[in-house]
Design a protein around this motif. Structure first.
Motif, short mmCIF file in Angstrom:
data_model
loop_
_atom_site.label_atom_id
_atom_site.label_comp_id
_atom_site.label_asym_id
_atom_site.label_seq_id
_atom_site.Cartn_x
_atom_site.Cartn_y
_atom_site.Cartn_z
N LEU A 23 0.82 -1.22 0.00
CA LEU A 23 0.00 0.00 0.00
C LEU A 23 0.86 1.27 0.00
O LEU A 23 0.43 2.29 -0.52
N ALA A 24 2.07 1.17 0.57
CA ALA A 24 2.97 2.34 0.52
C ALA A 24 3.34 2.62 -0.94
O ALA A 24 3.35 3.77 -1.38
N ILE A 25 3.62 1.53 -1.69
CA ILE A 25 3.93 1.68 -3.11
C ILE A 25 2.72 2.26 -3.84
O ILE A 25 2.83 3.21 -4.63
N THR A 26 1.54 1.70 -3.52
CA THR A 26 0.30 2.16 -4.16
C THR A 26 0.09 3.66 -3.94
O THR A 26 -0.18 4.41 -4.87
N LYS A 27 0.23 4.06 -2.69
CA LYS A 27 -0.01 5.48 -2.38
C LYS A 27 0.98 6.39 -3.10
O LYS A 27 0.59 7.43 -3.64
N SER A 28 2.27 6.00 -3.11
CA SER A 28 3.27 6.82 -3.80
C SER A 28 2.93 6.94 -5.28
O SER A 28 3.02 8.03 -5.86
N ALA A 29 2.56 5.81 -5.89
CA ALA A 29 2.29 5.82 -7.33
C ALA A 29 1.08 6.71 -7.62
O ALA A 29 1.09 7.49 -8.59
N ILE A 30 0.07 6.66 -6.76
CA ILE A 30 -1.12 7.49 -6.97
C ILE A 30 -0.76 8.98 -6.80
O ILE A 30 -1.17 9.82 -7.59
N ALA A 31 0.06 9.25 -5.78
CA ALA A 31 0.47 10.65 -5.55
C ALA A 31 1.24 11.19 -6.76
O ALA A 31 1.08 12.34 -7.14
N MET A 32 2.07 10.31 -7.36
CA MET A 32 2.82 10.76 -8.54
C MET A 32 1.90 11.12 -9.69
O MET A 32 2.25 11.95 -10.54
N HIS A 33 0.73 10.49 -9.72
CA HIS A 33 -0.25 10.81 -10.77
C HIS A 33 -1.17 11.95 -10.34
O HIS A 33 -2.19 12.18 -10.97
N ASN A 34 -0.83 12.60 -9.23
CA ASN A 34 -1.66 13.68 -8.66
C ASN A 34 -3.05 13.20 -8.27
O ASN A 34 -4.03 13.94 -8.37
N GLY A 35 -3.13 11.94 -7.87
CA GLY A 35 -4.43 11.38 -7.50
C GLY A 35 -4.58 11.23 -5.99
O GLY A 35 -3.76 11.73 -5.22
N GLU A 36 -5.66 10.54 -5.61
CA GLU A 36 -5.95 10.38 -4.18
C GLU A 36 -6.45 8.97 -3.93
O GLU A 36 -7.08 8.37 -4.79
N ILE A 37 -6.17 8.46 -2.71
CA ILE A 37 -6.73 7.15 -2.35
C ILE A 37 -7.36 7.27 -0.97
O ILE A 37 -6.80 7.93 -0.08
N LYS A 38 -8.54 6.65 -0.82
CA LYS A 38 -9.22 6.67 0.48
C LYS A 38 -9.67 5.26 0.80
O LYS A 38 -9.93 4.46 -0.12
N VAL A 39 -9.76 4.97 2.11
CA VAL A 39 -10.18 3.62 2.49
C VAL A 39 -11.30 3.70 3.53
O VAL A 39 -11.32 4.59 4.38
N ARG A 40 -12.25 2.80 3.36
CA ARG A 40 -13.29 2.62 4.38
C ARG A 40 -13.30 1.14 4.71
O ARG A 40 -13.19 0.31 3.79
N SER A 41 -13.36 0.82 5.99
CA SER A 41 -13.30 -0.61 6.31
C SER A 41 -13.97 -0.90 7.64
O SER A 41 -14.02 -0.03 8.52
N LYS A 42 -14.49 -2.08 7.74
CA LYS A 42 -15.05 -2.50 9.02
C LYS A 42 -14.54 -3.91 9.29
O LYS A 42 -14.63 -4.79 8.41
#
Ligand code: ADP
Length: 474
Positions: free
Chosen positions: A434-453
């Motif tokens: 997920l650290a890799i995922t978040k960095s890659a999304i940030a490089m694309h100027n995007g955002e990621i959010k999570v909801r979980s139960k």
């Protein structure tokens, strides 16, 4: 020389200039004005004096050669003396000097522009620069209105230069006093005003030498206070970076050591046992193989992360058909899902083509879907949806799996963070996905959010701009 570029020098120079410039500008101007005004005043006075005598001279016929008038002689002599000058009476028709208070030029002819002008009725005062004399002519006009002669009165104007000299000597003394005061003030001000800066410089020095970690909050100038606040912000950011780097390094070494330790234990137990059955060898070798796979996975993830972290790492952007990309990834992951009988469904609301880095973006989708499959129950489901508007495209990865504990949700994007360590290890996670995922999304100027139960499942929402805008390099 750097001294001339220093603020101290500039402050001192400005103060000295403020002290000196008024002198340099005002003194010559006032001297000039004084001279002009004195000459004008004297001209006006002399002209009225001359006019007064002119009438007397005309009525008494004193302008004529053969008229004797000892009283007027004396009077004229006295007037001339009082001006330290000379008085001349000139015949208008012959231009001959009839009277001369100096008694030296009588009988001589005078041809001077101003005499002619006066005869024509345009008397003009004249200042003889070289000898410092003011020469004022006045017409001698008889009762018929004819100009019969010219009365000339000259005045010694040496007093002007004497006054100016005296004035200049006073000015010299006062300018020395003002300059000395300005100099003292300049030195004081330049030292006083730059003190906070020197202090700040010393404080920065001690930070460089690692004696302290932040600039003290001193009351100096607002501008300096703002700068030191910003510096302190930078320092604390650097501190955080340093801490997270140290933590990362210790995590990396720990993670890399774990599989090695396991392999060492497995190998030692084989080596330390006599007559090991071949089955046991095989079993242990399978375990060692698994540990090698794990080590490889960690190293691969680390390499991906490092590549992503490089500040100058460039995105290799191209127009990518996102629908096709997701379908391709799902095809690859299907065998893992099938193992646990997990249903993977992809729902696309519209075809999406976006400017992304295909390799890095593949990592994003793969990590999210892989997690949704890994942290799931047998016979669970994973739903992936793709949608877009005019600006962004949206990917949702939803599962009905294990879910994430509430206190872990905020940490799952951190490096090496695993919500459920034992389970995650069993599943084969490294905590880097997920650290890799978040960095890659940030490089694309995007955002990621999570909801979980916990126990119900998780939903990851990703939003990325359809067209890539490169961030400005600062
Ligand atoms: P890992 O390699 O351990 O999967 P990640 O960075 O991908 O590392 O994920 C970090 C942690 O977040 C995982 O260890 C897991 O506990 C939790 N996590 C990630 N995705 C999910 C999910 N879909 N469901 C439940 N937990 C998840």
């Amino acid at each position: 020389m750097s001294f001339f570029r220093s603020l101290r020098f500039k402050i001192a120079a400005i103060i000295i200039a403020i002290g000196i410039i008024p002198f340099l500008v005002c003194v010559p101007i006032s001297l000039r004005v004084y001279r002009v005004v004195s000459i004008n005043n004297d001209s006006v006075n002399l002209m009225s004096q001359a006019q007064k005598y002119a009438n007397q001279i005309v009525t008494s016929g004193y302008y004529l050669k053969d008229v004797d008038n000892p009283v007027l002689d004396k009077q004229i002599q006295a007037v001339g003396d009082s001006y330290e000058g000379r008085i001349l009476i000139i015949d208008a028709s012959t231009l001959e000097i009839i009277r001369d208070s100096y008694n030296v030029d009588i009988g001589k002819t005078i041809v001077w522009e101003n005499v002619i002008k006066t005869i024509k009725g345009e008397p003009e005062p004249y200042f003889d620069e070289a000898n410092q004399y003011l020469i004022v002519p006045a017409p001698l006009t008889n009762s018929d209105g004819d100009t019969v002669g010219v009365f000339i009165i000259t005045k010694n104007m040496h007093y002007i230069s004497q006054n100016i000299e005296q004035f200049l000597s006073y000015m010299l003394i006062s300018s020395i006093i003002v300059f000395s005061l300005a100099f003292i003030l300049a030195v004081y001000a330049s030292v006083h005003f730059t003190r906070p800066m020197r202090k700040m410089n010393n404080n920065l020095d001690s930070i460089i030498r690692e004696h302290t970690r932040e600039l003290p909050e001193e009351l100096s100038y607002i501008e300096l206070e703002n700068i030191s606040e910003k510096f302190n912000e930078i320092f604390s950011k650097m501190q955080l970076i340093d801490e997270s780097r140290q933590e990362f390094v210790s995590n990396v070494s720990h993670e890399l050591k774990t599989p090695l330790t396991s392999m060492k234990v497995l190998a030692d137990s084989l080596n330390g046992t006599e007559d090991v059955p071949i089955e046991m060898y095989k079993e242990f070798m399978v375990d060692i193989g698994e540990e090698i796979d794990r080590e490889t996975k960690i190293i691969n993830d680390l390499l991906n992360l490092v590549r992503m972290d490089k500040s100058d790492s460039q995105l290799n952007v191209s127009a990518v058909n996102i629908n096709e990309l997701i379908e391709h990834i799902l095809k690859r992951l299907k065998p893992i899902a099938d193992k646990a009988n997990i249903e993977v469904v992809f729902e696309s609301f519209r075809p999406v083509v976006a400017e992304v880095d295909e390799v890095k973006f593949t990592l994003v989708i793969t990590n999210l879907v892989e997690n949704a499959i890994k942290y799931n129950n047998e016979n669970g489901w994973v739903h992936i949806s793709l949608n877009s508007d005019h600006q962004f495209f949206y990917i949702k990865v939803e599962d009905n799996g294990l879910g994430i504990p509430e206190d872990s949700v905020d940490h799952i994007f951190e490096r090496f963070y695993r919500a459920d360590k034992s389970h995650s290890r069993e599943i084969g996670g490294t905590g880097l996905g997920l650290a890799i995922t978040k960095s890659a999304i940030a490089m694309h100027n995007g955002e990621i959010k999570v909801r979980s139960k916990l126990g119900e499942g998780s939903t990851f929402d990703v939003r990325i701009p359809l067209s890539y805008i490169e961030k400005e390099a600062h």
